[in-house]
Design an enzyme around this catalytic site. Sequence first.
Site, mmCIF file in Angstrom:
data_model
loop_
_atom_site.group_PDB
_atom_site.id
_atom_site.type_symbol
_atom_site.label_atom_id
_atom_site.label_comp_id
_atom_site.label_asym_id
_atom_site.label_seq_id
_atom_site.Cartn_x
_atom_site.Cartn_y
_atom_site.Cartn_z
ATOM 1 N N LYS A 189 9.338 6.277 11.317
ATOM 2 C CA LYS A 189 9.722 5.140 12.012
ATOM 3 C C LYS A 189 9.856 4.031 11.137
ATOM 4 O O LYS A 189 8.673 3.271 10.427
ATOM 5 C CB LYS A 189 8.736 4.793 13.126
ATOM 6 C CG LYS A 189 9.249 3.758 14.218
ATOM 7 C CD LYS A 189 8.704 3.012 14.940
ATOM 8 C CE LYS A 189 8.089 1.682 14.506
ATOM 9 N NZ LYS A 189 9.136 0.635 14.341
ATOM 10 N N GLU A 263 -1.590 1.027 3.759
ATOM 11 C CA GLU A 263 -1.416 -0.241 2.700
ATOM 12 C C GLU A 263 -0.935 -1.321 3.498
ATOM 13 O O GLU A 263 0.025 -1.429 4.364
ATOM 14 C CB GLU A 263 0.176 0.352 2.024
ATOM 15 C CG GLU A 263 0.031 1.471 1.186
ATOM 16 C CD GLU A 263 -0.425 1.520 -0.248
ATOM 17 O OE1 GLU A 263 -1.258 0.343 -0.576
ATOM 18 O OE2 GLU A 263 -0.351 2.591 -0.912
ATOM 19 N N CYS A 297 3.754 -7.670 0.157
ATOM 20 C CA CYS A 297 2.330 -7.764 0.347
ATOM 21 C C CYS A 297 1.508 -8.075 -0.678
ATOM 22 O O CYS A 297 0.542 -8.620 -0.931
ATOM 23 C CB CYS A 297 2.066 -6.221 0.771
ATOM 24 S SG CYS A 297 2.835 -4.876 -0.332
ATOM 25 N N GLU A 394 -2.725 -14.410 4.772
ATOM 26 C CA GLU A 394 -1.556 -13.895 4.154
ATOM 27 C C GLU A 394 -0.183 -14.870 4.882
ATOM 28 O O GLU A 394 -0.166 -14.892 6.252
ATOM 29 C CB GLU A 394 -1.407 -12.549 4.421
ATOM 30 C CG GLU A 394 -0.009 -11.940 3.763
ATOM 31 C CD GLU A 394 0.108 -10.648 3.909
ATOM 32 O OE1 GLU A 394 -0.173 -10.147 5.119
ATOM 33 O OE2 GLU A 394 0.311 -9.843 2.834
HETATM 34 P P1 TAP Z 1 3.560 -4.603 11.112
HETATM 35 O O1 TAP Z 1 3.592 -5.534 12.414
HETATM 36 O O2 TAP Z 1 2.243 -4.079 10.928
HETATM 37 O O3 TAP Z 1 4.550 -3.641 11.269
HETATM 38 C C1 TAP Z 1 4.622 -2.477 10.581
HETATM 39 C C2 TAP Z 1 5.196 -1.270 11.205
HETATM 40 O O4 TAP Z 1 4.354 -0.806 12.232
HETATM 41 C C3 TAP Z 1 6.496 -1.779 11.896
HETATM 42 O O5 TAP Z 1 7.337 -0.342 11.770
HETATM 43 C C4 TAP Z 1 6.079 -1.914 13.517
HETATM 44 O O6 TAP Z 1 7.105 -1.672 14.475
HETATM 45 C C5 TAP Z 1 5.002 -0.663 13.488
HETATM 46 N N1 TAP Z 1 4.063 -0.991 14.652
HETATM 47 C C6 TAP Z 1 3.508 -2.122 15.110
HETATM 48 N N2 TAP Z 1 2.611 -1.944 15.947
HETATM 49 C C7 TAP Z 1 2.262 -0.611 15.854
HETATM 50 C C8 TAP Z 1 1.362 0.094 16.405
HETATM 51 N N3 TAP Z 1 0.426 -0.479 17.460
HETATM 52 N N4 TAP Z 1 0.892 1.351 16.077
HETATM 53 C C9 TAP Z 1 2.020 1.908 15.066
HETATM 54 N N5 TAP Z 1 3.103 1.303 14.392
HETATM 55 C C10 TAP Z 1 3.111 0.018 14.982
HETATM 56 O O7 TAP Z 1 3.760 -5.291 9.903
HETATM 57 P P2 TAP Z 1 5.146 -6.185 9.516
HETATM 58 O O8 TAP Z 1 5.228 -7.435 10.080
HETATM 59 O O9 TAP Z 1 6.290 -5.382 9.765
HETATM 60 O O10 TAP Z 1 5.068 -6.174 7.741
HETATM 61 C C11 TAP Z 1 4.522 -7.376 7.436
HETATM 62 C C12 TAP Z 1 2.871 -6.788 6.899
HETATM 63 O O11 TAP Z 1 2.998 -5.556 6.129
HETATM 64 C C13 TAP Z 1 2.276 -7.810 6.049
HETATM 65 O O12 TAP Z 1 0.922 -8.166 6.383
HETATM 66 C C14 TAP Z 1 2.391 -7.059 4.634
HETATM 67 O O13 TAP Z 1 1.365 -7.403 3.729
HETATM 68 C C15 TAP Z 1 2.265 -5.913 4.917
HETATM 69 N N6 TAP Z 1 2.766 -4.881 4.029
HETATM 70 C C16 TAP Z 1 1.858 -4.182 3.162
HETATM 71 C C17 TAP Z 1 2.540 -3.509 2.035
HETATM 72 C C18 TAP Z 1 1.588 -2.819 1.132
HETATM 73 S S1 TAP Z 1 2.301 -1.514 0.145
HETATM 74 N N7 TAP Z 1 0.466 -2.723 1.285
HETATM 75 C C19 TAP Z 1 3.772 -3.474 1.760
HETATM 76 C C20 TAP Z 1 4.597 -4.160 2.604
HETATM 77 C C21 TAP Z 1 4.190 -4.774 3.719
HETATM 78 P P3 TAP Z 1 7.961 -2.983 14.606
HETATM 79 O O14 TAP Z 1 8.826 -3.270 13.596
HETATM 80 O O15 TAP Z 1 8.641 -2.572 15.856
HETATM 81 O O16 TAP Z 1 6.918 -4.114 15.134
#
Ligand code: TAP
Length: 483
Positions: A189, A263, A297, A394
């Site tokens: 997804k 991650e 991240c 963050e």
């Molecule tokens: P999230 O809100 O956590 O979303 C990540 C993914 O999870 C999206 O596809 C999201 O769908 C989905 N999701 C949301 N709620 C969920 C649930 N309850 N159960 C399962 N999946 C769910 O993060 P984001 O805003 O997209 O990304 C930013 C964050 O990612 C930052 O904190 C960043 O540091 C972290 N990040 C970490 C890394 C590594 S490698 N450590 C790399 C990139 C990003 P939706 O898009 O529909 O909300």
Amino acid sequence: MAMEKKTAAFEYAPAPESRSVVDIAPSYGLFIDGEFTEAADGKVFKTVSPSTEEVLSEVARAGAEDVDRAVKAARKAFEKWSALPGSERAKYLFRIARIIQERSRELAVLETLDNGKPIKETRDADLPLVAAHFFYYAGWADKLDHAGFGANPRPLGVAGQVIPWNFPLLMLAWKIAPALATGNTVVLKPAETTPLSALFFADICRQAGLPKGVVNILTGYGDAGQALVEHPDVNKVAFTGSTAVGKAIARSVAGTDKKVTLELGGKGANIVFDDAPIDQAVEGIVTGIFFNQGQVCCAGSRLLVQESIQDELLDSLKRRLSTLRLGDPLDKNTDIGAINSAEQLARITALTETGEAEGAERWSAPCELPSAGYWFAPTLFTNVTQAHTIARDEIFGPVLSVLSFRTPDEAVAKANNSQYGLSAGIWTEKGSRILAVANKLRAGVVWANTFNKFDPTSPFGGYKESGFGREGGRHGLEGYLDV
Ligand code: TAP
């Protein structure tokens, strides 16, 4: 509109680096069992270009029934896929890698349109790394018995993978390439704000002749991600995203036999010692926090600078930031693109307001922000203390918090004073100092005299609340194998 038509939409239209390079259809379906299909309940959502707010396409929104269909397709495909000799699976992965290279202009433009990041980053960083990742894991597929995991390591089964929006295609590659190389099948997804490159990838899977059901792509919201990770027939959960959602996932799979890798977030320290070459360090600081608008991240979001060079370094950094070009991400000269969504922009804005309210001093690069779209000027804060919210949370945006230190021990203590432990950087001429400091840093990746350098051969992952498990390198195979 018929779904069949939609799948043919990513047609190559040679043109200069502009949106006409890739033909985006008005709507797309979910990719299940090798076919594009509507969601069971017919729901859709719109994906917009963050640099213009223009609607790019309407995409099917997966629900629990679609998750179940996709997991069933992946389960069925697993039997044959896992039984293939590794050398056969490698052929598919090499084919996918080559098609990604061939179609990388289309993919780069599509990613830039849907995500908002500058084309020079998608073209020169994201896409080459995506292809490299598939080539790298293709090379492992027939050598798993010799990977040091004991004799005859076995795939786990169906992998449920959920990824964020900051590197949509690269995160997909990090997830799918090792899963397929090890003989697993996948339901992935993508994030709701960046679904298009994953659907394009689905088209590439068809072009490569990948057997049906081996890769399934479910566009949708967090509820689809949740239904996927909670599905009882999923054997492996791989998640990249926020620490809050990561913790919820860890709780939901606790007590099951699902294998999990997470991650999560970061608050990387970029440490500059007084003997560092200043110009090089300034470039490294810029790459560390302004690459991809800081939506990384492992960004170097905390600058720790030795007190004796602080003024000189900050003068030089501000001069450099004043030269960055912010604007149309499709322009090859653009350095700073758009923030991915209105929500993310609001989050960044709120955190910077907190920074000012708590007494930190704000400086923003003098640049004009376009009237449409989501934009934030490169910004740095001085007079920051470790207690400040902007030094702890963050921000995930183009915002640098500057702290100073006097001794190497103080630098290490400040760098480690974080709930996160994903990345760090060290700038110094002394090799012995690099080794001594790196050994004391609680960070999964430590860069020396560089920052944000990635390579498929290197394992990547976090300490503390940045998650667990490693992706990339030989280590990245382990999360997909029963060893
Ligand atoms: P999230 O809100 O956590 O979303 C990540 C993914 O999870 C999206 O596809 C999201 O769908 C989905 N999701 C949301 N709620 C969920 C649930 N309850 N159960 C399962 N999946 C769910 O993060 P984001 O805003 O997209 O990304 C930013 C964050 O990612 C930052 O904190 C960043 O540091 C972290 N990040 C970490 C890394 C590594 S490698 N450590 C790399 C990139 C990003 P939706 O898009 O529909 O909300």
